[in-house]
Structure formats: C-alpha cells, structure tokens
Scaffold this motif. Structure first.
Motif, mmCIF file in Angstrom:
data_model
loop_
_atom_site.group_PDB
_atom_site.id
_atom_site.type_symbol
_atom_site.label_atom_id
_atom_site.label_comp_id
_atom_site.label_asym_id
_atom_site.label_seq_id
_atom_site.Cartn_x
_atom_site.Cartn_y
_atom_site.Cartn_z
ATOM 1 N N ILE A 148 79.639 20.565 -17.004
ATOM 2 C CA ILE A 148 80.988 20.176 -16.592
ATOM 3 C C ILE A 148 81.512 19.077 -17.515
ATOM 4 O O ILE A 148 82.669 19.100 -17.955
ATOM 5 C CB ILE A 148 80.993 19.689 -15.133
ATOM 6 C CG1 ILE A 148 80.664 20.842 -14.187
ATOM 7 C CG2 ILE A 148 82.346 19.075 -14.766
ATOM 8 C CD1 ILE A 148 80.473 20.428 -12.748
ATOM 9 N N GLY A 149 80.663 18.105 -17.814
ATOM 10 C CA GLY A 149 81.050 17.014 -18.700
ATOM 11 C C GLY A 149 81.438 17.513 -20.081
ATOM 12 O O GLY A 149 82.409 17.033 -20.685
ATOM 13 N N ILE A 150 80.701 18.515 -20.594
ATOM 14 C CA ILE A 150 81.005 19.082 -21.908
ATOM 15 C C ILE A 150 82.348 19.793 -21.878
ATOM 16 O O ILE A 150 83.184 19.620 -22.773
ATOM 17 C CB ILE A 150 79.882 20.054 -22.338
ATOM 18 C CG1 ILE A 150 78.587 19.277 -22.619
ATOM 19 C CG2 ILE A 150 80.304 20.842 -23.577
ATOM 20 C CD1 ILE A 150 77.374 20.158 -22.792
ATOM 21 N N GLN A 151 82.580 20.613 -20.840
ATOM 22 C CA GLN A 151 83.855 21.321 -20.726
ATOM 23 C C GLN A 151 85.029 20.340 -20.698
ATOM 24 O O GLN A 151 85.996 20.492 -21.448
ATOM 25 C CB GLN A 151 83.888 22.169 -19.455
ATOM 26 C CG GLN A 151 85.254 22.806 -19.210
ATOM 27 C CD GLN A 151 85.433 23.322 -17.793
ATOM 28 O OE1 GLN A 151 84.471 23.435 -17.045
ATOM 29 N NE2 GLN A 151 86.656 23.634 -17.413
ATOM 30 N N CYS A 152 84.931 19.337 -19.848
ATOM 31 C CA CYS A 152 86.038 18.381 -19.704
ATOM 32 C C CYS A 152 86.165 17.503 -20.946
ATOM 33 O O CYS A 152 87.284 17.155 -21.357
ATOM 34 C CB CYS A 152 85.822 17.514 -18.468
ATOM 35 S SG CYS A 152 85.797 18.472 -16.950
ATOM 36 N N GLY A 153 85.032 17.150 -21.550
ATOM 37 C CA GLY A 153 85.062 16.354 -22.770
ATOM 38 C C GLY A 153 85.777 17.084 -23.889
ATOM 39 O O GLY A 153 86.570 16.496 -24.637
ATOM 40 N N ILE A 154 85.520 18.397 -24.007
ATOM 41 C CA ILE A 154 86.205 19.195 -25.023
ATOM 42 C C ILE A 154 87.694 19.273 -24.698
ATOM 43 O O ILE A 154 88.546 19.237 -25.592
ATOM 44 C CB ILE A 154 85.578 20.601 -25.121
ATOM 45 C CG1 ILE A 154 84.168 20.495 -25.720
ATOM 46 C CG2 ILE A 154 86.433 21.526 -25.965
ATOM 47 C CD1 ILE A 154 83.421 21.804 -25.766
ATOM 48 N N GLY A 155 88.007 19.356 -23.397
ATOM 49 C CA GLY A 155 89.408 19.347 -22.995
ATOM 50 C C GLY A 155 90.105 18.064 -23.413
ATOM 51 O O GLY A 155 91.201 18.087 -23.985
ATOM 52 N N PHE A 156 89.463 16.926 -23.136
ATOM 53 C CA PHE A 156 90.023 15.630 -23.552
ATOM 54 C C PHE A 156 90.136 15.553 -25.077
ATOM 55 O O PHE A 156 91.094 15.000 -25.625
ATOM 56 C CB PHE A 156 89.151 14.484 -23.039
ATOM 57 C CG PHE A 156 89.184 14.307 -21.545
ATOM 58 C CD1 PHE A 156 90.351 14.526 -20.833
ATOM 59 C CD2 PHE A 156 88.049 13.918 -20.849
ATOM 60 C CE1 PHE A 156 90.389 14.357 -19.453
ATOM 61 C CE2 PHE A 156 88.073 13.753 -19.471
ATOM 62 C CZ PHE A 156 89.249 13.980 -18.768
ATOM 63 N N PHE A 157 89.122 16.107 -25.755
ATOM 64 C CA PHE A 157 89.084 16.098 -27.220
ATOM 65 C C PHE A 157 90.276 16.869 -27.780
ATOM 66 O O PHE A 157 90.983 16.411 -28.683
ATOM 67 C CB PHE A 157 87.759 16.714 -27.688
ATOM 68 C CG PHE A 157 87.441 16.508 -29.139
ATOM 69 C CD1 PHE A 157 88.096 15.556 -29.906
ATOM 70 C CD2 PHE A 157 86.456 17.274 -29.754
ATOM 71 C CE1 PHE A 157 87.782 15.355 -31.245
ATOM 72 C CE2 PHE A 157 86.129 17.093 -31.091
ATOM 73 C CZ PHE A 157 86.807 16.133 -31.835
ATOM 74 N N ILE A 158 90.504 18.080 -27.235
ATOM 75 C CA ILE A 158 91.625 18.896 -27.691
ATOM 76 C C ILE A 158 92.944 18.175 -27.459
ATOM 77 O O ILE A 158 93.817 18.121 -28.338
ATOM 78 C CB ILE A 158 91.632 20.258 -26.959
ATOM 79 C CG1 ILE A 158 90.408 21.095 -27.353
ATOM 80 C CG2 ILE A 158 92.907 21.034 -27.278
ATOM 81 C CD1 ILE A 158 90.277 22.383 -26.568
ATOM 82 N N PRO A 396 76.554 10.941 -15.758
ATOM 83 C CA PRO A 396 76.364 11.697 -17.008
ATOM 84 C C PRO A 396 77.578 12.554 -17.374
ATOM 85 O O PRO A 396 77.933 12.660 -18.548
ATOM 86 C CB PRO A 396 75.142 12.576 -16.713
ATOM 87 C CG PRO A 396 74.454 11.927 -15.569
ATOM 88 C CD PRO A 396 75.534 11.301 -14.751
ATOM 89 N N ALA A 397 78.211 13.156 -16.361
ATOM 90 C CA ALA A 397 79.344 14.035 -16.628
ATOM 91 C C ALA A 397 80.531 13.261 -17.204
ATOM 92 O O ALA A 397 81.110 13.644 -18.222
ATOM 93 C CB ALA A 397 79.770 14.764 -15.345
ATOM 94 N N ILE A 398 80.890 12.160 -16.546
ATOM 95 C CA ILE A 398 82.041 11.370 -17.004
ATOM 96 C C ILE A 398 81.746 10.710 -18.348
ATOM 97 O O ILE A 398 82.610 10.650 -19.231
ATOM 98 C CB ILE A 398 82.421 10.303 -15.962
ATOM 99 C CG1 ILE A 398 82.806 10.973 -14.638
ATOM 100 C CG2 ILE A 398 83.564 9.442 -16.478
ATOM 101 C CD1 ILE A 398 84.005 11.870 -14.725
#
Length: 451
Positions: A148-158, A396-398
């Motif tokens: 979940i953290g990776i998905q959202c992190g990539i979202g924030f990154f984009i 870890p997710a955040i």
C-alpha cells in the motif's frame, strides 16, 4: 472470390487477442487509453537522448538516440502486451539513464560500448530471476502495508513530478521546495487544466485526460512565455528517422568480464535499482487498475517481469540504458485501459513518432502536468486500505509513501520502508511474523547502502 476483411472482422480479431469483453472494455476505450499514456510519456523521446548524450561527453550521437529511444519503447510495450495483456507501457527508465551516462560513462570513464554491455548482462540476470520466479517471490514477501505504501508513494511521486514540471512547486535553498509563481502563464494554465480535467472526469466524459492535454497544447500556442509561447511551434510535421547505426549491436560484450572489478558494483547497482523500480511500479499500477486478485497477488506477474527483462536486453542491443515499466501508464489506466491493446497503441505511437517527432515533442510540460497530478491523487486513494489503528501498519506504509517522492526514488523509498518495517517488528517482539523474504530484502538493502 474472397471477401475483404472489414472493420468488424478486425474488431473481432482484437477481441480474441486481448479479451476485451472479459475485461469490461472496448477497442475505442483502449485506443484512447493508449493515446493518453503516450501523451504523458512522449517527453522521453527528447529527454532520454539528451541525458544519454550528456552534451557530447558520452560519445553517443544525439540524433540516433531519438530513434533508439522510440524503438526500445515500442519493443517494451509490445512485449508487455504479448506476454501479459496488461495496459502497462515500457520505455528507457528515467534516473537510471542519468546513472548510466553521468556516473558510469562520464564519471567512471567506462566506454559507452562497455556500459551497454553491463546493461545487457544485467538484463540477462533479470531474465533468469524472472523465469525462476525469484522476482515474484520478492513481491509476495512484501507485507500488505508495504505494498500500500509503495502504491501511494508512487502516486505522490507522480503528482509531485507534475507539480514540479508545471513550476507550481519549485526548489528553494532554505526550505528545499516551495510554491512557485502560480500567476505565471505555465503554472496558471496547468492549474486550469487540472480543474477542467477533474470536472470532465467527475462527469464521466470519455477521454477526459487526453482531451485536456490536446486542449492545453493548442492553447499554449496562444499564450506568451519568455521569448515565445508555452507550446513551441514545430519546425515541421514530418521528418525521416535518424540512423541508429552507431549503437545497434555495438556492445563490447566481454567488457564486464575483462574489467570485472569495475563492472561488478555497476551491475549490482543496475540490478537493484531496476529490480525495485519495476517491482514498485508494477505493484502500484496493479493495485490501481484492479489487476490484483482477492489474495493481493498479481496474475501473470512473472510474465510482466520477463517482459521487463527482455525489454532491457533489447534496449541494450539497440543502444540505450535500462528499459522498464513506466508509472505514466497510470494515466492510460485511469482513462479506462485494461488490456494489452493499450500498450500496443502506445508502442505504435512510438513507432509513428519516428516520422512525426517535430509535432509530437511540442506538447509542453504544462499540458501533461495536470494528468500526472490527477492520476497521482487517484493512486493515493490506496491509503484508505491501511488499518490506522495498528501503528505497525501505519508507520511503514506512510514512511514509504513519503520517502518515495521526497527522495525522488522508488528504490530508496522502498529501501527505507522495508528496513524500518523489519526492525520495528523485531523491536516489538514480532520478528517471527516477518517473512524470510522480507528479512533477505532488508539485508540486501543494508549491504547496498554500505557499498
């Protein structure tokens, strides 16, 4: 007398190849999604050659690199479509191309022929890891909170990239980043585009993203910026592709073996960066598009990873750095892309770009920025799946979600998140709940950080 194939026959053939009805999509929707993805990542046709050329320091010819980039991207898209039927596009990776050109070739003095050989052998290792299932096992060893953290992190990154490209967010020597002058033409146009795109999406307007990008590109021809307009007027509409004869099959195949002391750390670095960039991207896109099953697993994952590895090998043979899955595929997925037909359309666009580069490369950053921002926001909705009552999931997710955009690296964000996760679980006496794979990944990352 044989009948000529008609449009319906072609549609039926596409249905059979890509299982459109089973995936709840149509030819029109897939084509629109492919055009949307291409519009969001067409910048690679200009940016990748410039980075690999490095102002002439690498010895690679700029004109030929445009052809190399387009062909490597097209090959990657076709491989992903053929092996997985996923709407995920591939192209030479950003970040890793800078490492290839600036660090390996210019900084370390490795001839570009030898550097391409390192990319090639790195792809071979990738292929072995993919076919053997080791890469799939790595993904499955990551806990749900990390995914979940990776998905959202990539979202924030984009979203962050979009804000940065439009100069809505700029660098600041005191606060690292700060708000740009949003009253300037480009930021104002991007924010207006985001409003239009959001409104059209809420109203379920077909092609909201690509329509907005085209609208802003045309509008940019009328808005002054600096010495010209936001959208630069093309020099022409048609041009013959440049030859890639300099780099095609020009690898120094045995360079990594003759200079193994220099090559080994480079190959390991390429391996780790590409491995976790591609894994992170596939996890994020898989969760966003609904490709994950009820068990949180991504069907045909090994095939997707194999397509990634083969694209890297093919790209090296053409003459470019590592080819990988692109997070901009999220724009096409958001536009409705659900099958490999989306990837095929992207690949065809890259091939057409060989002849229409003057037109296709005029799309300004202010036109594509709204798409990146909005898609990032959609991907960040994954945060709703976190159990906020359990700090062992939240932390870890955040942390991962924050560090991916702030470090400007998917790999480094995952690195920090997984190390934090396993150490936190150990400190609270729940080390046995951590998978062996997660421990091994954390150990590899620690070793990589110490290199």
């Amino acid at each position: 007398m044989s009948k000529r194939p008609n449009f319906c026959t072609h549609v039926t053939m596409l249905e059979r190849c890509f299982k459109l009805q089973a995936e709840g999509t149509t030819v029109n929707r897939e084509v629109l999604a492919g055009l949307t993805t291409f519009a969001a990542m067409a910048y690679i046709l200009v940016v990748n050659p410039i980075i690999l050329h490095a102002g002439g320091k690498t010895g690679l010819e700029l004109a030929g690199l445009i052809s190399v980039t387009a062909l490597a991207a097209a090959l990657g898209c076709f491989l992903m479509a053929a092996l997985t039927n996923y709407p995920i596009a591939q192209a030479p990776g950003m970040g890793i191309n800078s490492y290839f050109a600036s660090v390996v070739v210019v900084g370390m003095g490795v001839p570009w022929e030898g550097a391409l050989a390192m990319v090639f052998w790195n792809g071979i290792i990738f292929l072995i890891l993919s076919i053997s299932g080791i890469r799939k096992a790595i993904i499955q060893s990551l806990p749900n909170c990390m995914q979940i953290g990776i998905q959202c992190g990539i979202g924030f990154f984009i979203a962050f990239i979009g804000l940065k490209n439009a100069n809505i967010i700029v660098d600041n020597p005191f606060t690292l980043v700060s708000e740009g002058d949003i009253l300037k033409p480009a930021p104002l146009m991007a924010l207006g585009g985001l409003l239009i795109m959001s409104a059209l999406t809420v109203r379920k307007f077909p092609g909201a993203i690509i329509v907005t990008i085209i609208l802003l590109t045309i509008l940019g021809l009328l808005i002054p910026s600096g010495d010209g307009t936001i959208t630069e007027k093309p020099d022409g509409f048609f041009g013959l592709p440049a030859s890639m004869g300099q780099t095609f099959l020009a690898l120094d195949w045995l360079y990594p073996f003759r200079h193994w002391q220099t090559a080994l750390p480079v190959v390991i670095t390429l391996l780790i960066i590409d491995l976790f960039d591609s894994l992170g991207t596939l996890i994020g896109l898989g969760r966003q598009s609904g490709l994950m099953n009820e068990k949180g697993e991504m069907p045909r994952l090994n095939r997707a990873l194999t397509a990634d590895a083969l694209a890297t090998i093919g790209g090296a043979l053409f003459g470019t750095s590592t080819t990988t899955a692109y997070i901009e595929s999220a724009t096409g997925i958001e536009a409705g892309g659900r099958t490999g037909l989306t990837s095929v359309v992207v690949g065809c666009c890259f091939l057409l770009a060989l002849f229409f580069t003057p037109v296709l490369t005029i799309v300004p950053a202010a036109a594509t920025a709204p798409a990146l921002i909005m898609v990032g926001l959609f991907m960040a909705q994954g945060l709703k799946h976190i159990n906020y009552r359990d700090l062992l999931e939240v932390a870890p997710a955040i942390l991962t979600a924050l560090l991916i955009p702030l470090s400007f690296s998917i790999t480094h964000g995952i690195m920090a998140g997984i190390i934090f996760y396993v150490l936190l679980m150990a400190l609270v006496g729940r080390a046995r709940e951590v998978t062996i794979g997660a421990w091994l990944i954390a150990a590899v990352f620690v070793g990589f950080a110490l290199l």
